[in-house]
Design an enzyme around this catalytic site. Structure first.
Site, short mmCIF file in Angstrom:
data_model
loop_
_atom_site.label_atom_id
_atom_site.label_comp_id
_atom_site.label_asym_id
_atom_site.label_seq_id
_atom_site.Cartn_x
_atom_site.Cartn_y
_atom_site.Cartn_z
N LYS A 201 -19.86 11.60 115.53
CA LYS A 201 -18.95 12.65 116.03
C LYS A 201 -19.37 12.95 117.45
CE LYS A 201 -20.45 15.56 112.52
NZ LYS A 201 -20.46 16.74 111.67
N ARG B 291 -24.59 8.35 106.47
CA ARG B 291 -25.55 7.32 106.89
C ARG B 291 -25.49 7.24 108.40
NH1 ARG B 291 -25.95 3.04 103.18
NH2 ARG B 291 -25.65 3.82 101.06
N ARG C 246 -13.00 16.18 100.39
CA ARG C 246 -14.34 15.60 100.41
C ARG C 246 -15.29 16.34 99.49
NH1 ARG C 246 -17.64 16.93 105.59
NH2 ARG C 246 -19.21 16.71 103.99
N GLU D 58 -7.03 12.45 107.69
CA GLU D 58 -7.13 13.89 107.91
C GLU D 58 -5.77 14.52 107.58
OE1 GLU D 58 -10.09 14.77 108.84
OE2 GLU D 58 -9.98 16.70 109.86
N ARG E 163 -10.31 16.74 105.62
CA ARG E 163 -10.44 15.37 105.16
C ARG E 163 -9.68 15.19 103.86
NH1 ARG E 163 -15.09 12.01 106.06
NH2 ARG E 163 -14.48 9.87 105.54
N GLU F 66 -11.55 7.36 118.20
CA GLU F 66 -10.34 8.08 117.76
C GLU F 66 -10.54 9.55 118.05
OE1 GLU F 66 -9.47 7.54 113.58
OE2 GLU F 66 -10.19 5.49 113.69
N LYS G 147 -11.06 13.34 117.13
CA LYS G 147 -11.58 14.04 115.95
C LYS G 147 -10.61 15.17 115.66
CE LYS G 147 -15.68 16.03 113.78
NZ LYS G 147 -14.96 16.95 112.94
N1 LIG Z 1 -10.45 10.20 113.41
C1 LIG Z 1 -11.31 10.68 112.51
N2 LIG Z 1 -12.10 9.85 111.78
C2 LIG Z 1 -12.97 10.32 110.85
N3 LIG Z 1 -13.15 11.63 110.58
C3 LIG Z 1 -12.39 12.50 111.27
C4 LIG Z 1 -11.45 12.07 112.25
N4 LIG Z 1 -10.86 13.17 112.75
C5 LIG Z 1 -11.40 14.21 112.13
N5 LIG Z 1 -12.33 13.85 111.24
C6 LIG Z 1 -13.10 14.78 110.41
O1 LIG Z 1 -14.44 14.79 110.85
C7 LIG Z 1 -15.31 14.76 109.77
C8 LIG Z 1 -16.48 13.91 110.12
O2 LIG Z 1 -17.55 14.69 110.34
P1 LIG Z 1 -18.55 14.91 109.14
O3 LIG Z 1 -18.57 13.72 108.31
O4 LIG Z 1 -19.83 15.37 109.69
O5 LIG Z 1 -17.86 16.04 108.30
P2 LIG Z 1 -17.91 17.56 108.63
O6 LIG Z 1 -19.28 18.08 108.44
O7 LIG Z 1 -16.82 18.14 107.87
O8 LIG Z 1 -17.58 17.61 110.14
P3 LIG Z 1 -17.18 18.87 110.89
O9 LIG Z 1 -17.88 20.01 110.24
O10 LIG Z 1 -17.69 18.54 112.22
O11 LIG Z 1 -15.70 18.93 110.77
C9 LIG Z 1 -14.56 14.12 108.66
O12 LIG Z 1 -14.97 14.62 107.41
C10 LIG Z 1 -13.12 14.42 108.95
O13 LIG Z 1 -12.65 15.54 108.22
#
Ligand SMILES: Nc1ncnc2c1ncn2[C@@H]1O[C@H](COP(=O)(O)OP(=O)(O)OP(=O)(O)O)[C@@H](O)[C@H]1O
Length: 529
Positions: free
Chosen positions: A398, A392, A247, A275, A232, A225, A227
């Site tokens: 990503k 996990r 989150r 998102e 979130r 998908e 990103k």
């Molecule tokens: N299609 C998607 N599926 C899941 N998560 C997604 C998607 N698109 C965007 N995201 C975002 O990416 C994040 C996943 O990366 P991670 O769990 O490491 O959080 P993060 O540290 O906030 O990531 P980042 O700092 O890279 O945005 C999710 O928390 C979400 O907000």
């Protein structure tokens, strides 16, 4: 509060995780239900409201200690912690009164309702009957600051050990809008009636940065998908109400009132992970559009029109009131598609589309178009995976186009020069190394003027110590630092040096425990250094 003070000393004096867990588990095995509940609350960031400002408290402490205020002020930077300074300067207690933690917290609540004279008398009376560690704790609670080197995760692990319950299950129980005032130990941990808190979210599943595409096996086993560049959000629809969780376990419902409409289209007992995205004409808008809506409690009409949002839905966690997280992702996604399919286009929810390609090479070509879609790259999710709790490795990756970013905690601030002399603009950032925050970079630019003004006001209120022009601040805010390169550097304590670091985003959605680690930096060094 002797047993809580013993616990505090034990966890404060060791950096060893196993010792901390043992001490906490021991407390959970022996303390009363009310004290256990408060212990869980304190270690999960649910603190009693601040009773008094630190300025007034310093005056009262100096007065009680019989020392001039200047002497108290001189001692404070040497000790480094206000509550500890107070505990040290006060004369030894004349008597000792043994009352449980929950008693002293109830006392705090009574005091906060009183006038200044009542507060002063109550605080001095408490200091008179508590020993040194107990005073330290009482004073920390008075000022609304209770920070110890124990993460919520560690506390939950200890709770699991003491109660024999599953850790992931407990993590879920501890989420949501509860406070010790609104629940009991029995209701929260033992009986756990899910209908007691209809807003309760599920723990978020978090992804890892992709390091080895070849290790993923066949592309056919994965769903890709975009990103999305939003924030979130977990939308909980239960009991005819809707709740939107960040989150960082913060309720964002009033900030995004448009999601109330989804109650009309989606069945009760639906929980969606997705998102929150600024979105107009079926196109995601850049993050800036969403930024305007973050950090405010409510939204004026004009802003609702300027920065409309959708929930870009990517997972279904609860369907018809049933927790379906253990079902395979492909199945959860198919059901999510069905549900979203019934919603008219004017309602603010979309299904995050799958990016299809028949090989990793073809997918890599698609990924190159991410920026044109205001996406940050791709997310790869294993089709047969359950929805797990926390970060996990294995099922969610990503695959970003610009991977050189790190989420770091602000620890020092310094004012700028020239036009910016009245603002704090120069900051030092740290990442976690075990329970310690290790500084690794400075950054000066990247925030908007409004953000610099906001952080300046915050720095003034949250300075822990001053070293000349540099202020050490309470570790509370996470910023995303973007940079152009990373190199090994024996001159820096962290062992790395960044090229052109800048603050690319203020991560209001991330608690400090979620900031990156020194190990993450080293991994980046190995991959991109
Ligand atoms: N299609 C998607 N599926 C899941 N998560 C997604 C998607 N698109 C965007 N995201 C975002 O990416 C994040 C996943 O990366 P991670 O769990 O490491 O959080 P993060 O540290 O906030 O990531 P980042 O700092 O890279 O945005 C999710 O928390 C979400 O907000």
């Amino acid at each position: 509060m002797k047993d809580f003070a013993t616990l505090f000393t034990a966890v404060d004096q060791t950096t060893r995780t196993t010792r901390k867990v043992e001490s906490l588990a021991e407390f959970f095995r022996t303390a009363s239900d009310a004290d256990k509940l408060w212990c869980v609350a304190l270690f999960s960031g649910r603190r009693p409201k601040r009773v008094i400002t630190t300025t007034v408290l310093r005056e009262w402490a100096a007065e009680r200690a019989g020392i001039p205020l200047w002497l108290f002020e001189e001692s404070y930077p040497i000790v480094g912690d206000l509550a500890e300074t107070i505990a040290l300067v006060l004369p030894p207690a004349a008597a000792h009164e043994e009352r449980p933690l929950s008693h002293w917290i109830a006392r705090l609540r009574e005091l906060s309702a009183g006038d200044d004279a009542t507060r002063k008398a109550g605080i001095l009376a408490a200091w008179d009957v508590l020993d040194r560690t107990e005073r330290l704790l009482f004073t920390k609670l008075l000022t609304g600051g209770f920070r110890v080197g124990v993460s919520q995760k560690l506390m939950t692990r200890a709770l699991a050990r003491a109660t024999g319950q599953d850790e992931a299950e407990l993590t879920h129980k501890l989420m949501g809008a509860w406070t010790p005032e609104t629940t009991s130990w029995e209701a929260l941990i033992e009986a756990h009636d899910p209908s007691a808190d209809l807003s309760r979210p599920y723990p978020f599943y978090l992804a890892y940065q992709l390091d080895d595409l070849a290790a993923l096996g066949s592309a056919a086993d994965w769903i890709a998908e975009w990103k999305w560049d939003g924030i979130r959000g977990q939308l909980v629809l239960r009991g005819g109400e809707h709740h939107l969780w960040s989150r960082g376990e913060e309720l964002m419902t009033p900030r995004f009132p448009e999601f109330a409409r989804l109650i009309d289209y989606l069945p009760d007992g639906t929980v969606i992970d997705g998102e929150v995205l600024a979105f107009a004409d079926e196109t995601p808008l850049p993050f800036n559009a969403l930024q305007k809506r973050i950090g405010r409690k409510s939204v004026p009409r004009k802003l609702l029109e300027e920065s409309p949002v959708v929930l870009m839905a990517y997972d279904l966690l609860e369907d018809g009131g049933t927790d379906i997280r253990a079902r395979p992702f492909a199945e959860r996604r198919a059901r999510l598609a069905e549900l979203i399919g019934t919603i008219p286009p004017e309602a603010p929810a979309r299904l995050s589309p799958a990016v299809t390609a028949d090989s990793w090479e073809a997918l890599a070509v698609e990924r190159e178009t991410s920026r044109d879609r205001n996406a940050e790259g791709l997310m790869l999710k294993r089709a047969d995976s359950p929805y797990l709790a926390g970060r996990r490795k294995g099922d969610w990756w990503k695959w970003k186009v610009d991977p050189l970013v790190i989420d770091a905690v602000m620890i020092y601030a310094q004012s700028g020069s020239g036009r910016r002399a009245n603002l704090f603009t120069d900051f030092t950032f740290a990442v976690w190394d075990g329970d310690d925050l290790v500084p690794f970079t400075k950054a000066y630019s990247g925030l908007t003027d409004a953000e610099f003004r906001r952080i300046t006001a915050w720095v003034r209120r949250n300075t822990l110590q001053k070293f000349g022009p540099v202020r050490q601040v309470r570790p509370e805010h996470v910023f995303e630092i973007a940079f152009e390169g990373i190199q090994e550097s024996p001159r820096h304590k962290s062992g790395v040096a960044l090229r052109f670091p800048r603050m690319s985003r203020w991560r209001h959605d991330k608690p400090i425990a979620e900031a990156n680690t020194l190990a993450d930096l080293r991994e980046m060094l190995a991959t991109y250094g």
